[in-house]
Design a protein around this motif. Structure first.
Motif, PDB file in Angstrom:
ATOM      1  N   GLU A 201       0.840  -1.205   0.000  1.00  0.00           N
ATOM      2  CA  GLU A 201       0.000   0.000   0.000  1.00  0.00           C
ATOM      3  C   GLU A 201       0.878   1.259   0.000  1.00  0.00           C
ATOM      4  O   GLU A 201       0.684   2.203   0.762  1.00  0.00           O
ATOM      5  N   ILE A 202       1.890   1.247  -0.894  1.00  0.00           N
ATOM      6  CA  ILE A 202       2.779   2.406  -1.016  1.00  0.00           C
ATOM      7  C   ILE A 202       2.343   3.192  -2.248  1.00  0.00           C
ATOM      8  O   ILE A 202       2.910   3.063  -3.343  1.00  0.00           O
ATOM      9  N   LYS A 203       1.341   4.011  -2.096  1.00  0.00           N
ATOM     10  CA  LYS A 203       0.754   4.754  -3.221  1.00  0.00           C
ATOM     11  C   LYS A 203       1.725   5.769  -3.811  1.00  0.00           C
ATOM     12  O   LYS A 203       1.722   6.023  -5.004  1.00  0.00           O
ATOM     13  N   ALA A 204       2.564   6.357  -2.949  1.00  0.00           N
ATOM     14  CA  ALA A 204       3.493   7.388  -3.411  1.00  0.00           C
ATOM     15  C   ALA A 204       4.456   6.850  -4.465  1.00  0.00           C
ATOM     16  O   ALA A 204       4.955   7.614  -5.298  1.00  0.00           O
ATOM     17  N   TYR A 245      -2.892  -0.972  -9.534  1.00  0.00           N
ATOM     18  CA  TYR A 245      -4.046  -0.230  -9.018  1.00  0.00           C
ATOM     19  C   TYR A 245      -5.169  -1.187  -8.619  1.00  0.00           C
ATOM     20  O   TYR A 245      -5.811  -1.015  -7.582  1.00  0.00           O
ATOM     21  N   LYS A 246      -5.393  -2.221  -9.436  1.00  0.00           N
ATOM     22  CA  LYS A 246      -6.447  -3.191  -9.130  1.00  0.00           C
ATOM     23  C   LYS A 246      -6.108  -3.985  -7.873  1.00  0.00           C
ATOM     24  O   LYS A 246      -6.997  -4.305  -7.072  1.00  0.00           O
ATOM     25  N   VAL A 251      -6.652  -4.559  -1.816  1.00  0.00           N
ATOM     26  CA  VAL A 251      -5.914  -4.576  -0.548  1.00  0.00           C
ATOM     27  C   VAL A 251      -6.375  -3.495   0.417  1.00  0.00           C
ATOM     28  O   VAL A 251      -6.614  -3.748   1.598  1.00  0.00           O
ATOM     29  N   PHE A 252      -6.519  -2.261  -0.063  1.00  0.00           N
ATOM     30  CA  PHE A 252      -6.806  -1.139   0.838  1.00  0.00           C
ATOM     31  C   PHE A 252      -7.624  -0.085   0.104  1.00  0.00           C
ATOM     32  O   PHE A 252      -7.155   1.021  -0.136  1.00  0.00           O
ATOM     33  N   THR A 258      -6.731   9.232  -1.854  1.00  0.00           N
ATOM     34  CA  THR A 258      -5.597  10.153  -1.866  1.00  0.00           C
ATOM     35  C   THR A 258      -4.994  10.324  -3.258  1.00  0.00           C
ATOM     36  O   THR A 258      -4.243  11.262  -3.497  1.00  0.00           O
ATOM     37  N   PHE A 259      -5.289   9.405  -4.182  1.00  0.00           N
ATOM     38  CA  PHE A 259      -4.817   9.556  -5.559  1.00  0.00           C
ATOM     39  C   PHE A 259      -5.482  10.732  -6.262  1.00  0.00           C
ATOM     40  O   PHE A 259      -4.937  11.325  -7.173  1.00  0.00           O
ATOM     41  N   PHE A 260      -6.689  11.065  -5.836  1.00  0.00           N
ATOM     42  CA  PHE A 260      -7.497  12.023  -6.581  1.00  0.00           C
ATOM     43  C   PHE A 260      -7.792  13.308  -5.803  1.00  0.00           C
ATOM     44  O   PHE A 260      -8.528  14.148  -6.263  1.00  0.00           O
TER      45      PHE A 260
END
Length: 402
Positions: A201-204, A245-246, A251-252, A258-260
């Motif tokens: 879950e490391i979106k950055a 992304y899927k 997962v979370f 926070t992406f948008f």
């Protein structure tokens, strides 16, 4: 029996061992906590590295070393106005000295042979990492923040995970476009990194990797064949990001907002005594609530000590400890290296990789606790590769025998 040992080989082998230790120590420690006694092996090896490379210092301090030396010297001086908490002084100063040693030794001695060995080690570790992270998430059902793969499950190690995947992805981009890696190798490196960061879950990571690609594109878009190669990379990259992304969606899902929403992302995590130090507003929070808008304190910070422990991200730790002067010293050195490498980036893959990593350091200082982890070894080892051809010639010219 008479054994002739070449100093360059010995030094490089020590650095490769350090990298392997950093990559796998966390996972082994998670299962065998008793090995904590060996935590400081890389530091002991640093002493050996300094002894082995001592003769290289007789030619005087070069500008590329002076910048980081000034920052480390200022960090040491700041102890005088800190809180004298020796635990945090030693723990943090150890990181700064490590960075300086690894950068110096890598710049002076790294060879193409050992650069390739190090990168192959990263790729091997990446393969283990994707399985370990997936197992921790899907089987052990750990919270994503503790699905750190090879970096273990004993603490919040997303910074190490995110930096490691970003570094491998940057290398993959440059080497694929420069025809040093096959398409399969690039997909393996970038694809596993995307999956790992989805499980963790490391979106950055996804935001950072797009930024890094733009930098690579700017340096390599002047050729029609390269443009076709880059176009294929974009198609593959978009597909891999979609898959990641899927996975994140499964997962979370609640954190995908926070992406948008940039304002949501800025205040996504609220650290500090009053809960105001988010990712992108740590400096503002420290200036208003910690320094109380005191100009003198803003300039010099509160000194090396426990104050940094109140903040999670690198930029907050640096600013609260060393103020504007300390941050500018470190940033000035980074900018010097950036422009130095940028001149050769169009002809050299290694110089372009370093340009990308330098940008990554600045951005990740706001995103993660990037420079206050053992990832310091890998980051500063790679910062020495711009000098790789020169170091090989020096090794041949000097003999470098023990």
């Amino acid at each position: 029996m008479n054994f002739k040992i070449y100093k360059t080989d010995l030094i490089n082998k020590i650095m490769i061992f350090q990298l392997a230790w950093i990559l796998f120590y966390g996972l082994v420690y998670s299962y065998y906590p008793s090995i904590a006694v060996f935590t400081y092996i890389p530091d002991i090896l640093n002493i050996i590295l300094i002894i082995c490379s001592f003769e290289r210092t007789k030619y005087g301090i070069k500008i590329r070393y002076l910048g980081i030396a000034l920052f480390v010297g200022y960090a040491f001086l700041s102890i005088l106005w800190g809180d004298m908490n020796m635990y945090f002084i030693v723990a943090s100063f150890r990181r700064y000295v490590t960075a300086m040693i690894i950068y110096f030794v890598s710049t002076e001695y790294i060879t193409e042979k050992y650069l390739n060995k190090g990168i192959n080690l990263f790729l091997f570790a990446l393969g283990i990492d994707v399985f370990a992270t997936g197992y921790q998430n899907l089987v052990l059902k750990l919270h994503p923040d503790f699905c750190n793969g090879i970096f273990g499950t004993y603490g919040y190690n997303n910074a190490m995970q995110g930096m490691f995947c970003s570094i491998i992805s940057a290398i993959a981009m440059v080497y694929y476009i420069d025809k040093k890696w096959s398409k399969f190798k690039m997909i393996y490196a970038l694809g596993t990194s995307c999956v790992i960061c989805a499980f963790s879950e490391i979106k950055a990571f996804y935001i950072l990797i797009i930024t890094l690609f733009v930098i690579v594109f700017l340096f390599r878009c002047n050729n029609s064949k390269l443009r076709k190669k880059i176009s294929s990379f974009i198609i593959i990259g978009v597909l891999l990001l979609y898959i990641a992304y899927k996975i994140l969606e499964m997962v979370f899902p609640e954190n995908l907002a926070t992406f948008f929403d940039l304002s949501h992302y800025m205040l996504y995590e609220k650290y500090g005594a009053h809960g105001g130090a988010g990712r992108l507003n740590s400096i503002q929070y420290i200036y208003n609530d910690v320094f109380k808008k005191n100009i003198f304190e803003t300039l010099i910070g509160q000194g090396l000590g426990s104050v940094e422990n109140e903040f999670v991200y690198t930029i907050g730790k640096l600013f609260v400890s060393f103020g504007v002067i300390g941050v500018m010293l470190l940033l000035g050195w980074v900018l010097y290296l950036f422009f130095k490498c940028m001149k050769k980036a169009k002809e050299s893959s290694e110089n372009l990789i370093e340009v990308v990593i330098l940008v990554m350091i600045v951005i990740s200082s706001f995103l993660w606790n990037s420079l206050f982890t053992q990832m310091t070894y890998i980051i500063f080892w790679l910062l020495g590769i711009n000098n790789i051809n020169l170091s090989v010639m020096q090794a041949k010219g000097n003999g470098d025998q023990l």
